[in-house]
Design a protein around this motif. Sequence first.
Motif, PDB file in Angstrom:
ATOM      1  N   ALA A 462       0.831  -1.208   0.000  1.00 34.30           N
ATOM      2  CA  ALA A 462       0.000   0.000   0.000  1.00 34.30           C
ATOM      3  C   ALA A 462       0.864   1.258   0.000  1.00 34.30           C
ATOM      4  O   ALA A 462       0.519   2.271  -0.618  1.00 34.30           O
ATOM      5  CB  ALA A 462      -0.930  -0.005   1.205  1.00 34.30           C
ATOM      6  N   LYS A 463       2.010   1.194   0.691  1.00 35.37           N
ATOM      7  CA  LYS A 463       2.905   2.352   0.765  1.00 35.37           C
ATOM      8  C   LYS A 463       3.755   2.483  -0.498  1.00 35.37           C
ATOM      9  O   LYS A 463       3.953   3.580  -1.026  1.00 35.37           O
ATOM     10  CB  LYS A 463       3.823   2.228   1.985  1.00 35.37           C
ATOM     11  N   SER A 464       4.291   1.348  -0.960  1.00 33.43           N
ATOM     12  CA  SER A 464       5.173   1.354  -2.136  1.00 33.43           C
ATOM     13  C   SER A 464       4.696   0.300  -3.129  1.00 33.43           C
ATOM     14  O   SER A 464       5.166  -0.849  -3.103  1.00 33.43           O
ATOM     15  CB  SER A 464       6.620   1.068  -1.735  1.00 33.43           C
ATOM     16  N   PRO A 465       3.737   0.616  -3.975  1.00 29.49           N
ATOM     17  CA  PRO A 465       3.166  -0.381  -4.892  1.00 29.49           C
ATOM     18  C   PRO A 465       4.216  -1.015  -5.807  1.00 29.49           C
ATOM     19  O   PRO A 465       5.096  -0.333  -6.335  1.00 29.49           O
ATOM     20  CB  PRO A 465       2.153   0.430  -5.710  1.00 29.49           C
ATOM     21  N   ASP A 466       4.100  -2.319  -5.957  1.00 31.18           N
ATOM     22  CA  ASP A 466       4.975  -3.085  -6.847  1.00 31.18           C
ATOM     23  C   ASP A 466       4.073  -3.770  -7.877  1.00 31.18           C
ATOM     24  O   ASP A 466       3.157  -4.514  -7.519  1.00 31.18           O
ATOM     25  CB  ASP A 466       5.767  -4.123  -6.050  1.00 31.18           C
ATOM     26  N   ALA A 467       4.332  -3.499  -9.152  1.00 26.50           N
ATOM     27  CA  ALA A 467       3.476  -4.035 -10.221  1.00 26.50           C
ATOM     28  C   ALA A 467       3.414  -5.558 -10.197  1.00 26.50           C
ATOM     29  O   ALA A 467       2.397  -6.158 -10.569  1.00 26.50           O
ATOM     30  CB  ALA A 467       3.981  -3.550 -11.573  1.00 26.50           C
ATOM     31  N   ALA A 468       4.490  -6.202  -9.744  1.00 25.85           N
ATOM     32  CA  ALA A 468       4.530  -7.667  -9.718  1.00 25.85           C
ATOM     33  C   ALA A 468       3.530  -8.248  -8.722  1.00 25.85           C
ATOM     34  O   ALA A 468       3.170  -9.428  -8.819  1.00 25.85           O
ATOM     35  CB  ALA A 468       5.939  -8.151  -9.375  1.00 25.85           C
ATOM     36  N   ASN A 469       3.082  -7.417  -7.764  1.00 26.51           N
ATOM     37  CA  ASN A 469       2.158  -7.901  -6.733  1.00 26.51           C
ATOM     38  C   ASN A 469       0.700  -7.526  -6.995  1.00 26.51           C
ATOM     39  O   ASN A 469      -0.179  -7.921  -6.224  1.00 26.51           O
ATOM     40  CB  ASN A 469       2.556  -7.331  -5.359  1.00 26.51           C
ATOM     41  N   GLU A 470       0.432  -6.773  -8.047  1.00 21.16           N
ATOM     42  CA  GLU A 470      -0.913  -6.224  -8.242  1.00 21.16           C
ATOM     43  C   GLU A 470      -1.981  -7.311  -8.346  1.00 21.16           C
ATOM     44  O   GLU A 470      -3.037  -7.229  -7.706  1.00 21.16           O
ATOM     45  CB  GLU A 470      -0.935  -5.341  -9.496  1.00 21.16           C
ATOM     46  N   ARG A 471      -1.724  -8.337  -9.146  1.00 17.39           N
ATOM     47  CA  ARG A 471      -2.730  -9.379  -9.348  1.00 17.39           C
ATOM     48  C   ARG A 471      -2.977 -10.162  -8.062  1.00 17.39           C
ATOM     49  O   ARG A 471      -4.127 -10.443  -7.704  1.00 17.39           O
ATOM     50  CB  ARG A 471      -2.281 -10.327 -10.462  1.00 17.39           C
ATOM     51  N   ILE A 472      -1.915 -10.496  -7.347  1.00 16.88           N
ATOM     52  CA  ILE A 472      -2.081 -11.296  -6.131  1.00 16.88           C
ATOM     53  C   ILE A 472      -2.763 -10.487  -5.030  1.00 16.88           C
ATOM     54  O   ILE A 472      -3.554 -11.020  -4.254  1.00 16.88           O
ATOM     55  CB  ILE A 472      -0.706 -11.861  -5.682  1.00 16.88           C
ATOM     56  N   VAL A 473      -2.509  -9.184  -4.974  1.00 21.30           N
ATOM     57  CA  VAL A 473      -3.179  -8.324  -4.001  1.00 21.30           C
ATOM     58  C   VAL A 473      -4.668  -8.238  -4.322  1.00 21.30           C
ATOM     59  O   VAL A 473      -5.529  -8.296  -3.430  1.00 21.30           O
ATOM     60  CB  VAL A 473      -2.543  -6.916  -3.987  1.00 21.30           C
ATOM     61  N   LEU A 475      -6.439 -10.519  -5.718  1.00 17.35           N
ATOM     62  CA  LEU A 475      -7.044 -11.784  -5.316  1.00 17.35           C
ATOM     63  C   LEU A 475      -7.218 -11.876  -3.806  1.00 17.35           C
ATOM     64  O   LEU A 475      -8.236 -12.369  -3.310  1.00 17.35           O
ATOM     65  CB  LEU A 475      -6.188 -12.954  -5.813  1.00 17.35           C
ATOM     66  N   LEU A 476      -6.224 -11.392  -3.078  1.00 15.71           N
ATOM     67  CA  LEU A 476      -6.294 -11.448  -1.613  1.00 15.71           C
ATOM     68  C   LEU A 476      -7.392 -10.545  -1.063  1.00 15.71           C
ATOM     69  O   LEU A 476      -7.979 -10.837  -0.016  1.00 15.71           O
ATOM     70  CB  LEU A 476      -4.940 -11.070  -1.007  1.00 15.71           C
ATOM     71  N   ASN A 477      -7.670  -9.477  -1.757  1.00 14.61           N
ATOM     72  CA  ASN A 477      -8.706  -8.540  -1.305  1.00 14.61           C
ATOM     73  C   ASN A 477     -10.106  -8.942  -1.784  1.00 14.61           C
ATOM     74  O   ASN A 477     -11.096  -8.349  -1.363  1.00 14.61           O
ATOM     75  CB  ASN A 477      -8.396  -7.121  -1.792  1.00 14.61           C
ATOM     76  N   GLY A 478     -10.166  -9.937  -2.673  1.00 13.29           N
ATOM     77  CA  GLY A 478     -11.448 -10.386  -3.185  1.00 13.29           C
ATOM     78  C   GLY A 478     -11.964 -11.578  -2.409  1.00 13.29           C
ATOM     79  O   GLY A 478     -11.374 -12.009  -1.407  1.00 13.29           O
ATOM     80  N   PRO A 479     -13.085 -12.166  -2.832  1.00 12.25           N
ATOM     81  CA  PRO A 479     -13.633 -13.361  -2.162  1.00 12.25           C
ATOM     82  C   PRO A 479     -12.689 -14.555  -2.310  1.00 12.25           C
ATOM     83  O   PRO A 479     -11.922 -14.637  -3.273  1.00 12.25           O
ATOM     84  CB  PRO A 479     -14.955 -13.604  -2.887  1.00 12.25           C
ATOM     85  N   SER A 480     -12.758 -15.492  -1.368  1.00 13.48           N
ATOM     86  CA  SER A 480     -11.818 -16.618  -1.356  1.00 13.48           C
ATOM     87  C   SER A 480     -11.951 -17.498  -2.589  1.00 13.48           C
ATOM     88  O   SER A 480     -10.953 -18.046  -3.075  1.00 13.48           O
ATOM     89  CB  SER A 480     -12.027 -17.467  -0.101  1.00 13.48           C
ATOM     90  N   ASN A 481     -13.185 -17.637  -3.119  1.00 16.37           N
ATOM     91  CA  ASN A 481     -13.347 -18.488  -4.298  1.00 16.37           C
ATOM     92  C   ASN A 481     -12.678 -17.893  -5.532  1.00 16.37           C
ATOM     93  O   ASN A 481     -12.351 -18.581  -6.480  1.00 16.37           O
ATOM     94  CB  ASN A 481     -14.823 -18.766  -4.568  1.00 16.37           C
ATOM     95  N   GLN A 482     -12.480 -16.564  -5.524  1.00 16.35           N
ATOM     96  CA  GLN A 482     -11.782 -15.924  -6.638  1.00 16.35           C
ATOM     97  C   GLN A 482     -10.319 -16.369  -6.669  1.00 16.35           C
ATOM     98  O   GLN A 482      -9.752 -16.601  -7.739  1.00 16.35           O
ATOM     99  CB  GLN A 482     -11.862 -14.405  -6.510  1.00 16.35           C
ATOM    100  N   ALA A 483      -9.708 -16.507  -5.496  1.00 17.92           N
ATOM    101  CA  ALA A 483      -8.322 -16.961  -5.423  1.00 17.92           C
ATOM    102  C   ALA A 483      -8.195 -18.399  -5.907  1.00 17.92           C
ATOM    103  O   ALA A 483      -7.261 -18.750  -6.650  1.00 17.92           O
ATOM    104  CB  ALA A 483      -7.811 -16.840  -3.988  1.00 17.92           C
ATOM    105  N   ALA A 484      -9.150 -19.248  -5.511  1.00 18.47           N
ATOM    106  CA  ALA A 484      -9.120 -20.640  -5.963  1.00 18.47           C
ATOM    107  C   ALA A 484      -9.304 -20.723  -7.472  1.00 18.47           C
ATOM    108  O   ALA A 484      -8.635 -21.505  -8.151  1.00 18.47           O
ATOM    109  CB  ALA A 484     -10.204 -21.438  -5.250  1.00 18.47           C
ATOM    110  N   GLY A 496       7.397 -13.909  -9.550  1.00 29.10           N
ATOM    111  CA  GLY A 496       7.914 -12.576  -9.263  1.00 29.10           C
ATOM    112  C   GLY A 496       7.209 -11.843  -8.142  1.00 29.10           C
ATOM    113  O   GLY A 496       7.617 -10.741  -7.759  1.00 29.10           O
ATOM    114  N   ALA A 497       6.136 -12.438  -7.608  1.00 28.63           N
ATOM    115  CA  ALA A 497       5.407 -11.783  -6.516  1.00 28.63           C
ATOM    116  C   ALA A 497       6.183 -11.905  -5.216  1.00 28.63           C
ATOM    117  O   ALA A 497       7.066 -12.770  -5.064  1.00 28.63           O
ATOM    118  CB  ALA A 497       4.024 -12.399  -6.365  1.00 28.63           C
ATOM    119  N   ASP A 498       5.865 -11.040  -4.252  1.00 23.05           N
ATOM    120  CA  ASP A 498       6.470 -11.090  -2.923  1.00 23.05           C
ATOM    121  C   ASP A 498       6.269 -12.500  -2.338  1.00 23.05           C
ATOM    122  O   ASP A 498       5.163 -13.035  -2.349  1.00 23.05           O
ATOM    123  CB  ASP A 498       5.800 -10.044  -2.017  1.00 23.05           C
ATOM    124  N   GLU A 499       7.338 -13.089  -1.835  1.00 25.41           N
ATOM    125  CA  GLU A 499       7.269 -14.458  -1.333  1.00 25.41           C
ATOM    126  C   GLU A 499       6.235 -14.601  -0.227  1.00 25.41           C
ATOM    127  O   GLU A 499       5.588 -15.648  -0.101  1.00 25.41           O
ATOM    128  CB  GLU A 499       8.642 -14.906  -0.831  1.00 25.41           C
TER     129      GLU A 499
END
Length: 560
Positions: A462-473, A475-484, A496-499
């Motif tokens: 949120a403080k320092s956005p990284d483009a590599a994390n955009e998709r995973i973020v 998904l994490l902020n959406g409903p759980s079935n969206q991640a599955a 390339g996403a944050d480990e």
Amino acid sequence: MAKNRAHQPVTSQILTKRSIHLVLLSIIVSMFLSALNQTVVGTAMRTIADELGGLSLQAWVTTAFLIASTVSTPIYGKLSDVLGRRPLMLTAIVIFALGSVLSTFSQDMIQLAAFRAVQGLGAGGLMSLPLAILADMFAPKDRARYQGLFMAAFGVASVAGPLIGGLFAGMDELLWISGWRWVFLINVPLIAIAFVLVSRFLHLPRKRAQPRIDFGGAALVTLIVVPLILVAEQGAYWGWTSAPAVVCYVVIVAAFVGFIFTERYMGRDALIPLRLFSSRAFTIAVLLSVLVGFAMFSVMTTLPLYIQVIMELEPTAAGLAQLPLIGAQLITSSVIGFVYARLGRAKWIVVLCLTLLTVAFAILVTLRYDDPLWKLYLPMVLFGAALGGLLQGLTLVLQNSVDATEMGVATSASSFFRSIGGTLGTGITFSLLFGTLTQTIPAALDAPAHSGPVADALAEQAKSPDAANERIVELLNGPSNQAAAAMNGDTSFLTGADERLAAPFMDAFNNSLVYGYWLGLGMLVIALLLSFVLPNQPFRTASALQEMQQRGDLRSNATT
């Protein structure tokens, strides 16, 4: 003198020494082709699925091939007993070539699954007919030696397959064609070589009899296998007691009952003659083939995916990572035939190999997402070594338990029932994998080991956005079935996403996959117990052609 003649591979009146060598060359190339096809696709599958959009549909691509090859295997075996091996081998090669070319130009995963089914129709013959031809020419004791050479060719293809698949998958383009498409196109020159060799050199005597062809049995086998695989593949999504699942069960039972009556009516001309099951060795070997096929394919179809998703290796590196398994299978396959020939029996080697395979699965069920790659090496070596001995042993037992005129049926039975198990293993393992992600992903996100690090990583993002994390973020902020659902499709968002953000997804993927390995372990425990009651019969000392010649069952000067 009579004893020495009995141990000759093939009498000079049937085939000359030169003919034997040329026939062996033609069928070794055919077996190499079918073996290469089984291994070359696996390493490239994640790249293919990411580009065509549908990782969960990988199971359909795999099972479409297995269903087609499974259904066609006994048909090839029976027809080759009736019409001769050569025309059926040539037919299989042509169909396989057509499927390979069509698969090359697939535009989505559904098309690829359909074209792989065409390829599977040809592979059913390429997998079973070479071993039936070998059984025609050599007695079981001699056959074990030559089968070792065949399995060595199989091992070389197994080594080359993942490397070639990874190499092509890692290329963006080759000669203006996407790199992964060459996984299928590479078959074409090998197909041409196999066709020329088989058409020129494969000429074996034919039987005198012209029995009926069991078309009804073939249709009913299809009606058994297709819904069986369908419910195995979709059971976790539909619900095992849902209306579609119940319809599949009813069709399976009805087709099975019809198949029993049809085969009884057809007698010796049946696709799978029921009287073969009066042999305890045949029946137990069939059951072992199903159980081993289940465990074998559940690993072979998921291990390349596991290495790429969890271990985060590129396709080429993933192919290299499988060398311990493939190398162990190659070494064992090369020498085990001589051991079988020396012992003249198969039982205790089968027991030993099943023990090794069970131990391998006992290690696989302990896998964690953060384990180092080397933890996979021991189960891979045990797995490869066990398969190198089992595949030959079970085929030899089946061939040794039937009449010489039914070598095609017996050999195809080995491939058929192993494919039944393999298709079930693939379907159920993928069904458990993708069907349980809706439970394992939320559980992983809530686990203390992940919840804190994920919260910290999200705050930093949120403080320092990284483009590599955009998709995973997202998904994490959406409903759980969206991640599955995302894990069912394009998994490249993990790369390339944050480990800390990727770890819960990998943990969940690992846990879902291990469910399938637990099921495979259960199958192997049953197989191991069953192997102790396998009859320890000595191998016969005459080839199928010799036995038929002695009884006058061969046509004079007639070859196919």
